[in-house]
Design a protein around this motif. Structure first.
Motif, mmCIF file in Angstrom:
data_model
loop_
_atom_site.group_PDB
_atom_site.id
_atom_site.type_symbol
_atom_site.label_atom_id
_atom_site.label_comp_id
_atom_site.label_asym_id
_atom_site.label_seq_id
_atom_site.Cartn_x
_atom_site.Cartn_y
_atom_site.Cartn_z
ATOM 1 N N ARG A 1 31.654 -1.956 21.930
ATOM 2 C CA ARG A 1 32.167 -3.089 22.715
ATOM 3 C C ARG A 1 31.309 -3.358 23.947
ATOM 4 N N SER A 2 30.480 -2.423 24.333
ATOM 5 C CA SER A 2 29.697 -2.522 25.572
ATOM 6 C C SER A 2 28.520 -3.480 25.410
ATOM 7 N N PRO A 3 27.843 -3.803 26.534
ATOM 8 C CA PRO A 3 26.665 -4.681 26.457
ATOM 9 C C PRO A 3 25.537 -4.141 25.586
ATOM 10 N N ASP A 4 25.522 -2.825 25.311
ATOM 11 C CA ASP A 4 24.497 -2.286 24.420
ATOM 12 C C ASP A 4 24.585 -2.922 23.037
ATOM 13 N N ASP A 29 28.965 -6.562 23.540
ATOM 14 C CA ASP A 29 29.312 -7.121 24.857
ATOM 15 C C ASP A 29 30.604 -7.939 24.757
ATOM 16 N N GLU A 39 33.277 -8.158 26.431
ATOM 17 C CA GLU A 39 33.851 -8.807 27.611
ATOM 18 C C GLU A 39 33.317 -10.222 27.784
ATOM 19 N N ASN A 40 32.017 -10.399 27.553
ATOM 20 C CA ASN A 40 31.399 -11.715 27.729
ATOM 21 C C ASN A 40 31.337 -12.536 26.440
ATOM 22 N N LYS A 55 27.579 -12.754 19.786
ATOM 23 C CA LYS A 55 26.933 -12.513 21.076
ATOM 24 C C LYS A 55 26.046 -13.680 21.508
#
Length: 204
Positions: free
Chosen positions: A97-100, A103, A105-106, A134
């Protein structure tokens, strides 16, 4: 029995009359809502060059328009919540789920909007469309098998499909990786997508 009748064979004589439409197939024409409780959208990716990791998305919604007389008029639209990703390991899901990776959240949604559909023969179909992940949108072709139709105990008219596709995640900007001491990388670029779809026909 396919959901759509086959195209008439080519002839060297005068154009043949259009093939008669099977009334049972024509009756499937309509708008459908994907039943997420009885469907699944999953993926498989190679991990550390030696094994496969499987996961799925638990939250999504979608609609289908099926044309029992002309498959090219059928359409599909699906929205998948990235935050619902589940590989069975909480830390790994958090990393995905992270920007790696996604992402979330965005870019909270992964979306698919069909642009064309065709019958490949028998119960085999291909639906092509735009897959957005993304902030990147690229074409994707999904091969599907029509599993049939039925009325469930609650009176719902259902249709079912299963199928899959392969993508390179780097095409959508998902490029994070880590090198292995023995050579190769932690996460493969190739990802296999799988779909098992049950959809309910909307009331007329």
């Amino acid at each position: 029995m396919g959901i759509f009748n086959r195209k008439p064979e080519a002839t060297t004589t005068a154009a043949a009359a259009p093939a008669a439409v099977d009334p049972a197939l024509a009756a499937l024409t309509g708008e459908y809502t994907i039943d997420a409780v009885h469907s699944s959208i999953g993926f498989t990716v190679r991990h550390a060059m030696v094994t496969n990791v499987r996961g799925s998305f638990g939250e999504y919604e979608g609609t289908l328009h099926l044309d029992g007389s002309d498959p090219s008029r059928s359409t599909a639209a699906i929205d998948v919540k990235i935050a619902s990703i589940d590989t069975g390991i909480a830390d790994r899901d958090g990393h995905l789920r992270s920007p790696d990776f996604f992402d979330a959240e965005n870019h909270p949604l992964m979306t698919f909007r069909s642009t064309s559909a065709e019958q490949l023969g028998g119960d085999a179909y291909r639906i092509t469309g735009d897959l957005a992940i993304k902030g990147v949108t690229r074409p994707l072709a999904i091969d599907l098998t029509f599993n049939g139709s039925a009325k469930d105990p609650y009176g719902n008219e259902r249709v079912g499909f299963e199928g899959g596709a392969e993508i390179l995640r780097s095409d959508w900007g998902l490029t994070w990786n880590a090198a292995l001491e023995t050579g190769g990388v932690m996460v493969s670029d190739k990802v296999k997508l799988t779909f098992d779809i049950s959809a309910i026909k909307s009331a007329a």
